[in-house]
Scaffold this motif. Structure first.
Motif, PDB file in Angstrom:
ATOM      1  N   ASN A 176       0.822  -1.214   0.000  1.00  0.00           N
ATOM      2  CA  ASN A 176       0.000   0.000   0.000  1.00  0.00           C
ATOM      3  C   ASN A 176       0.861   1.273   0.000  1.00  0.00           C
ATOM      4  OD1 ASN A 176      -2.411   1.592   0.285  1.00  0.00           O
ATOM      5  ND2 ASN A 176      -3.350  -0.196   1.254  1.00  0.00           N
ATOM      6  N   ARG A 235      -3.512 -12.279  20.947  1.00  0.00           N
ATOM      7  CA  ARG A 235      -4.418 -13.427  20.721  1.00  0.00           C
ATOM      8  C   ARG A 235      -3.929 -14.191  19.515  1.00  0.00           C
ATOM      9  NH1 ARG A 235      -8.201  -9.029  19.556  1.00  0.00           N
ATOM     10  NH2 ARG A 235      -8.278  -8.712  17.305  1.00  0.00           N
ATOM     11  N   THR A 252      -2.257 -12.153  16.656  1.00  0.00           N
ATOM     12  CA  THR A 252      -2.308 -10.690  16.561  1.00  0.00           C
ATOM     13  C   THR A 252      -1.250 -10.153  17.499  1.00  0.00           C
ATOM     14  OG1 THR A 252      -4.665 -10.630  16.061  1.00  0.00           O
ATOM     15  CG2 THR A 252      -3.716  -8.628  16.988  1.00  0.00           C
ATOM     16  N   TRP A 310      -1.684  -9.597   7.516  1.00  0.00           N
ATOM     17  CA  TRP A 310      -1.950  -8.169   7.337  1.00  0.00           C
ATOM     18  C   TRP A 310      -0.994  -7.387   8.233  1.00  0.00           C
ATOM     19  CZ3 TRP A 310      -7.203  -5.505   9.035  1.00  0.00           C
ATOM     20  CH2 TRP A 310      -7.176  -4.157   8.648  1.00  0.00           C
ATOM     21  N   ALA A 328      -0.474  -5.118  14.384  1.00  0.00           N
ATOM     22  CA  ALA A 328      -1.265  -3.911  14.650  1.00  0.00           C
ATOM     23  C   ALA A 328      -0.609  -2.666  14.062  1.00  0.00           C
ATOM     24  CB  ALA A 328      -1.421  -3.734  16.154  1.00  0.00           C
ATOM     25  N   ALA A 329      -1.440  -1.668  13.832  1.00  0.00           N
ATOM     26  CA  ALA A 329      -0.937  -0.375  13.394  1.00  0.00           C
ATOM     27  C   ALA A 329       0.158   0.101  14.355  1.00  0.00           C
ATOM     28  CB  ALA A 329      -2.091   0.625  13.373  1.00  0.00           C
ATOM     29  N   GLY A 337      -0.193  -3.894   9.644  1.00  0.00           N
ATOM     30  CA  GLY A 337      -0.983  -2.674   9.836  1.00  0.00           C
ATOM     31  C   GLY A 337      -0.229  -1.401   9.472  1.00  0.00           C
ATOM     32  N   HIS A 378      -1.198  -8.235   2.824  1.00  0.00           N
ATOM     33  CA  HIS A 378      -1.426  -6.794   2.695  1.00  0.00           C
ATOM     34  C   HIS A 378      -0.439  -6.050   3.587  1.00  0.00           C
ATOM     35  CE1 HIS A 378      -4.466  -3.208   3.221  1.00  0.00           C
ATOM     36  NE2 HIS A 378      -3.283  -2.814   2.762  1.00  0.00           N
ATOM     37  N   MET A 383      -1.987 -10.858  12.228  1.00  0.00           N
ATOM     38  CA  MET A 383      -2.341  -9.431  12.200  1.00  0.00           C
ATOM     39  C   MET A 383      -1.280  -8.662  12.974  1.00  0.00           C
ATOM     40  SD  MET A 383      -4.704  -7.039  11.581  1.00  0.00           S
ATOM     41  CE  MET A 383      -3.746  -5.527  11.547  1.00  0.00           C
ATOM     42  N   SER A 406       0.173  -2.484   4.803  1.00  0.00           N
ATOM     43  CA  SER A 406      -0.616  -1.242   4.853  1.00  0.00           C
ATOM     44  C   SER A 406       0.252  -0.002   4.624  1.00  0.00           C
ATOM     45  CB  SER A 406      -1.311  -1.137   6.214  1.00  0.00           C
ATOM     46  OG  SER A 406      -2.284  -2.135   6.350  1.00  0.00           O
ATOM     47  N   PRO A 407      -0.412   1.155   4.428  1.00  0.00           N
ATOM     48  CA  PRO A 407       0.348   2.373   4.152  1.00  0.00           C
ATOM     49  C   PRO A 407       1.418   2.659   5.209  1.00  0.00           C
ATOM     50  CG  PRO A 407      -1.975   2.751   3.757  1.00  0.00           C
ATOM     51  CD  PRO A 407      -1.866   1.371   4.354  1.00  0.00           C
TER      52      PRO A 407
HETATM   53  C1  LIG Z   1      -4.765  -4.333  16.252  1.00  0.00           C
HETATM   54  C2  LIG Z   1      -6.165  -4.144  15.752  1.00  0.00           C
HETATM   55  C3  LIG Z   1      -6.493  -5.171  14.673  1.00  0.00           C
HETATM   56  C4  LIG Z   1      -7.103  -4.358  16.933  1.00  0.00           C
HETATM   57  O1  LIG Z   1      -8.422  -4.143  16.514  1.00  0.00           O
HETATM   58  P1  LIG Z   1      -9.619  -4.515  17.512  1.00  0.00           P
HETATM   59  O2  LIG Z   1      -9.595  -5.975  17.804  1.00  0.00           O
HETATM   60  O3  LIG Z   1     -10.865  -3.958  16.884  1.00  0.00           O
HETATM   61  O4  LIG Z   1      -9.211  -3.798  18.846  1.00  0.00           O
HETATM   62  P2  LIG Z   1      -9.858  -2.535  19.575  1.00  0.00           P
HETATM   63  O5  LIG Z   1      -9.861  -1.336  18.667  1.00  0.00           O
HETATM   64  O6  LIG Z   1     -11.156  -2.965  20.181  1.00  0.00           O
HETATM   65  O7  LIG Z   1      -8.804  -2.262  20.739  1.00  0.00           O
HETATM   66  C5  LIG Z   1      -8.552  -3.209  21.750  1.00  0.00           C
HETATM   67  C6  LIG Z   1      -7.482  -2.634  22.657  1.00  0.00           C
HETATM   68  O8  LIG Z   1      -6.233  -2.627  21.944  1.00  0.00           O
HETATM   69  C7  LIG Z   1      -5.739  -1.279  21.835  1.00  0.00           C
HETATM   70  N1  LIG Z   1      -5.188  -1.140  20.494  1.00  0.00           N
HETATM   71  C8  LIG Z   1      -5.851  -1.321  19.326  1.00  0.00           C
HETATM   72  N2  LIG Z   1      -5.027  -1.131  18.308  1.00  0.00           N
HETATM   73  C9  LIG Z   1      -3.825  -0.829  18.822  1.00  0.00           C
HETATM   74  C10 LIG Z   1      -2.585  -0.529  18.226  1.00  0.00           C
HETATM   75  N3  LIG Z   1      -2.441  -0.510  16.897  1.00  0.00           N
HETATM   76  N4  LIG Z   1      -1.543  -0.275  19.027  1.00  0.00           N
HETATM   77  C11 LIG Z   1      -1.685  -0.289  20.379  1.00  0.00           C
HETATM   78  N5  LIG Z   1      -2.859  -0.569  20.993  1.00  0.00           N
HETATM   79  C12 LIG Z   1      -3.914  -0.848  20.205  1.00  0.00           C
HETATM   80  C13 LIG Z   1      -6.937  -0.384  22.079  1.00  0.00           C
HETATM   81  O9  LIG Z   1      -6.554   0.876  22.577  1.00  0.00           O
HETATM   82  C14 LIG Z   1      -7.733  -1.189  23.065  1.00  0.00           C
HETATM   83  O10 LIG Z   1      -7.123  -1.039  24.353  1.00  0.00           O
HETATM   84  P3  LIG Z   1      -8.026  -1.051  25.691  1.00  0.00           P
HETATM   85  O11 LIG Z   1      -8.661  -2.414  25.750  1.00  0.00           O
HETATM   86  O12 LIG Z   1      -7.023  -0.805  26.771  1.00  0.00           O
HETATM   87  O13 LIG Z   1      -9.028   0.046  25.518  1.00  0.00           O
HETATM   88  C15 LIG Z   1      -6.403  -2.741  15.131  1.00  0.00           C
HETATM   89  O14 LIG Z   1      -6.463  -1.723  16.102  1.00  0.00           O
HETATM   90  C16 LIG Z   1      -5.326  -2.345  14.119  1.00  0.00           C
HETATM   91  O15 LIG Z   1      -4.214  -1.885  14.455  1.00  0.00           O
HETATM   92  N6  LIG Z   1      -5.693  -2.494  12.846  1.00  0.00           N
HETATM   93  C17 LIG Z   1      -4.854  -2.131  11.714  1.00  0.00           C
HETATM   94  C18 LIG Z   1      -5.562  -1.014  10.938  1.00  0.00           C
HETATM   95  C19 LIG Z   1      -4.792  -0.655   9.695  1.00  0.00           C
HETATM   96  O16 LIG Z   1      -3.612  -0.853   9.561  1.00  0.00           O
HETATM   97  N7  LIG Z   1      -5.507  -0.117   8.718  1.00  0.00           N
HETATM   98  C20 LIG Z   1      -4.892   0.181   7.423  1.00  0.00           C
HETATM   99  C21 LIG Z   1      -5.925   0.029   6.339  1.00  0.00           C
HETATM  100  S1  LIG Z   1      -5.202   0.207   4.757  1.00  0.00           S
END
Ligand SMILES: CC(C)(COP(=O)(O)OP(=O)(O)OC[C@H]1O[C@@H](n2cnc3c(N)ncnc32)[C@H](O)[C@@H]1OP(=O)(O)O)[C@@H](O)C(=O)NCCC(=O)NCCS
Length: 205
Positions: free
Chosen positions: A127, A205, A195, A161, A181-182, A163, A143, A179, A145-146
């Motif tokens: 991306n 998890r 993840t 994926w 995370a971002a 992030g 994937h 996964m 991501s950006p």
């Molecule tokens: C990691 C990820 C998959 C978790 O999604 P989720 O299961 O919906 O999790 P939630 O948003 O409910 O967050 C759960 C907890 O993790 C934390 N958290 C979520 N993403 C986080 C991240 N990237 N870094 C640090 N903490 C994160 C939240 O603050 C929350 O903490 P809390 O329980 O203390 O409040 C998601 O946040 C992520 O990073 N997705 C990537 C998005 C991306 O790259 N998009 C690009 C599209 S091109």
């Protein structure tokens, strides 16, 4: 002009369409849900996936513009089975080494860098402004991501994926359907379907 059928008129599909036009294709959208007015950038909407499978003779190729890795893989395989040519799409502003391999159905988005010896698998997305450094291997359906960055010799298993803004240290192996995370910084290998979150990244998890 060559005619490209793009399945998926979501945000990702529209970015793919724009890149395809930059690569010299004339674009036609397909989607199972009829797009709302304006959602196809004024480009033609021609019907569902079933219709697309029946219209192979009308197009020089097809591409899947869907972000979900598993769905993208399934649709790409169905298009191949139907006899479609799946190009790879490289935006003109991406920097792709001539010593890198880009498989069919993969897209390299604006500003991305793919360095020498890297292998980008079937139906992958690299991306916007992401980098994949030397000798990395992305298995099918990955994937990146950006703004994510993979150092050299990283392996990423199928449909994982990475992030937005994540960083992966050199020679790390990431399993399939993982996964990252971002913003995570990955310094240890990651298991299948895990993840991982944070700096340094730990498994949640
Ligand atoms: C990691 C990820 C998959 C978790 O999604 P989720 O299961 O919906 O999790 P939630 O948003 O409910 O967050 C759960 C907890 O993790 C934390 N958290 C979520 N993403 C986080 C991240 N990237 N870094 C640090 N903490 C994160 C939240 O603050 C929350 O903490 P809390 O329980 O203390 O409040 C998601 O946040 C992520 O990073 N997705 C990537 C998005 C991306 O790259 N998009 C690009 C599209 S091109």
């Amino acid at each position: 002009m060559k005619r490209l059928a793009i399945f998926g008129a979501s945000g990702h599909g529209r970015v793919v369409a724009d890149i395809a036009e930059c690569c010299g294709w004339e674009v036609f959208f397909f989607d199972d849900a009829e797009p709302m007015d304006g959602a196809t950038l004024g480009l033609p909407y021609c019907g569902t996936f079933e219709t697309l499978l029946e219209r192979k003779g009308d197009f020089g190729g097809a591409f899947v513009g869907i972000g979900n890795n598993d769905i993208r893989m399934t649709k790409c395989k169905a298009l191949l089975d139907a006899g479609y040519f799946l190009p790879s799409l490289l935006h003109p502003s991406a920097t792709v080494s001539r010593y890198a391999q880009i498989a069919e159905g993969a897209v390299i988005m604006p500003g991305a860098v793919v360095n020498a010896g890297a292998r980008i698998g079937f139906a992958c997305i690299v991306n916007t402004a992401a980098s994949v450094d030397h000798d990395c291997v992305l298995d099918a359906g990955v994937h990146i991501s950006p703004g994510a960055h993979l150092a050299g010799q990283v392996f990423v298993g199928t449909c994982s994926w990475i992030g937005i803004g994540a960083i992966v240290r050199q020679r790390i192996s990431i399993g399939s359907h993982a996964m990252i995370a971002a913003g995570a910084v990955v310094v240890k290998d990651v298991q299948d379907a895990a993840t991982v979150i944070g700096v340094p990244a730990t498994q949640v998890r």
